[in-house]
Design an enzyme around this catalytic site. Sequence first.
Site, PDB file in Angstrom:
ATOM      1  N   CYS A   1      11.047   1.349 -17.318  1.00 53.89           N
ATOM      2  CA  CYS A   1      11.368   1.674 -18.708  1.00 53.89           C
ATOM      3  C   CYS A   1      11.521   0.425 -19.562  1.00 53.89           C
ATOM      4  CB  CYS A   1      12.651   2.508 -18.751  1.00 53.89           C
ATOM      5  SG  CYS A   1      13.326   2.768 -20.411  1.00 53.89           S
TER       6      CYS A   1
ATOM      7  N   CYS B   1       0.820  -1.221   0.000  1.00 53.93           N
ATOM      8  CA  CYS B   1       0.000   0.000   0.000  1.00 53.93           C
ATOM      9  C   CYS B   1       0.852   1.268   0.000  1.00 53.93           C
ATOM     10  CB  CYS B   1      -0.928   0.000   1.213  1.00 53.93           C
ATOM     11  SG  CYS B   1      -1.940   1.498   1.330  1.00 53.93           S
TER      12      CYS B   1
ATOM     13  N   CYS C   1       4.480   8.158 -14.904  1.00 53.26           N
ATOM     14  CA  CYS C   1       4.207   8.982 -13.722  1.00 53.26           C
ATOM     15  C   CYS C   1       5.503   9.313 -13.001  1.00 53.26           C
ATOM     16  CB  CYS C   1       3.257   8.229 -12.805  1.00 53.26           C
ATOM     17  SG  CYS C   1       3.050   8.966 -11.171  1.00 53.26           S
TER      18      CYS C   1
ATOM     19  N   CYS D   1       3.341  16.357 -14.655  1.00 54.75           N
ATOM     20  CA  CYS D   1       2.344  16.466 -13.592  1.00 54.75           C
ATOM     21  C   CYS D   1       1.469  17.702 -13.783  1.00 54.75           C
ATOM     22  CB  CYS D   1       3.020  16.562 -12.227  1.00 54.75           C
ATOM     23  SG  CYS D   1       3.900  15.064 -11.740  1.00 54.75           S
TER      24      CYS D   1
ATOM     25  N   CYS E   1      15.318   9.341 -22.823  1.00 55.34           N
ATOM     26  CA  CYS E   1      13.925   9.476 -23.265  1.00 55.34           C
ATOM     27  C   CYS E   1      13.827  10.302 -24.539  1.00 55.34           C
ATOM     28  CB  CYS E   1      13.098  10.126 -22.170  1.00 55.34           C
ATOM     29  SG  CYS E   1      12.870   9.108 -20.705  1.00 55.34           S
TER      30      CYS E   1
ATOM     31  N   ASP F   1      -2.163  12.449  -5.185  1.00 54.65           N
ATOM     32  CA  ASP F   1      -2.406  11.376  -4.226  1.00 54.65           C
ATOM     33  C   ASP F   1      -1.094  10.757  -3.727  1.00 54.65           C
ATOM     34  OD1 ASP F   1      -4.059   9.703  -2.773  1.00 54.65           O
ATOM     35  OD2 ASP F   1      -4.248   8.232  -4.368  1.00 54.65           O
TER      36      ASP F   1
END
Length: 371
Positions: free
Chosen positions: A346, A22, A328, A259, A315, A275
């Site tokens: 990745c 969690c 994310c 973001c 990237c 979150d």
Amino acid sequence: MRELTLMIKPASGLCNLACEYCFYRDLTRCRERASYGVMSQETLEAVVRRACREAEQGVNFIFQGGEPTLAGLEFYRQFEAFVKQYASRGLRVNRSIQTNATLIDEEWAAFLKQYGYLAGVSLDGPAELQNDLRPMAAGGGSFSPVMAGIRRLEKAGVPYNILTVVSEPVARKGAAVYRFLRKNGWDYLQFIPCLDPMEAPPTPVSLKPETYGRFLCTTFDLYFQELSRGGRVSVRWLDNVAALLAGYPPESCGVSGACAAQIVLEADGSAYPCDFYVHQRYRLGSAVTDSFQDMLSCETARHFQEYSRPLPADCAACPAYPLCRNGCRRYRLPYLGDAPGKNVLCGAYRSFFDYAGERLVLLARAMRGGR
């Protein structure tokens, strides 16, 4: 503002399950105050009043946790009373709740149906996986209570979808998990890669990139086969990737590549931009004292957004980047200097896009009506 979306944690990080992976339990251990308990009636009223006054067209109230049903059904009845009191005529109010469903009885189900809630139910697969990965905090497995809650939602006619955390054990059994979910008739699925703890070593269920890559390829095969036969199935991340190829904007923030500050409210009314970052250093203000517009435009929110924009050199040169977008920010640990690094998964994404690229193009064309 025209539309306002609030993610509310009415019971803070309280939960009646003890899932080892969690992320919110991990996060609460890293902050000065682990739990804010259940949101007070005064704070709830302030949240609803401010939201209904600032939103011009619609408000989306999303209840999450911890386990949000631990706030009690009376909390939600009071919430609906405040909505009735403060929502002007014509203001669209949407409601959703992400729950483990173990506390959903007939009374809960009837309430959710009455007020038009969309429920997200967390379920990691068949009984052996669910009971091992998501045990009850008081002991014992959670599979039977979750399934009972789902059946009550179905009987009451409450719309719901399934969210599965893809830990290493789930990823190893990708085909079995996918078939189990589909065998139960669940058309709307969401697979979320398991997060490692922020300030601790990996756990026995930590997801490995190579295993996740195989999971993505396996579940995509099954998903594509169903769609090719004219079946109806939605897997959120795969839908988003196909939509990107079709030229549509991403629906999921994890596919956007950067973001955007959101409003996540802890039980004391404090607001945070995400979150995954409900921590004092990211606090935007309080719904009790500050406007949502001011919170979204404050320096903390601006810095939170800008921090995710730097792109690793690998990237920039990667042919998969237009679809992967480095994922994310929470998956980009450890950071490189003062910026997030490369997504820890990745390798999984590279192998998946190499494997599924041509078929993703076919799905994108179908989304655009065959053009």
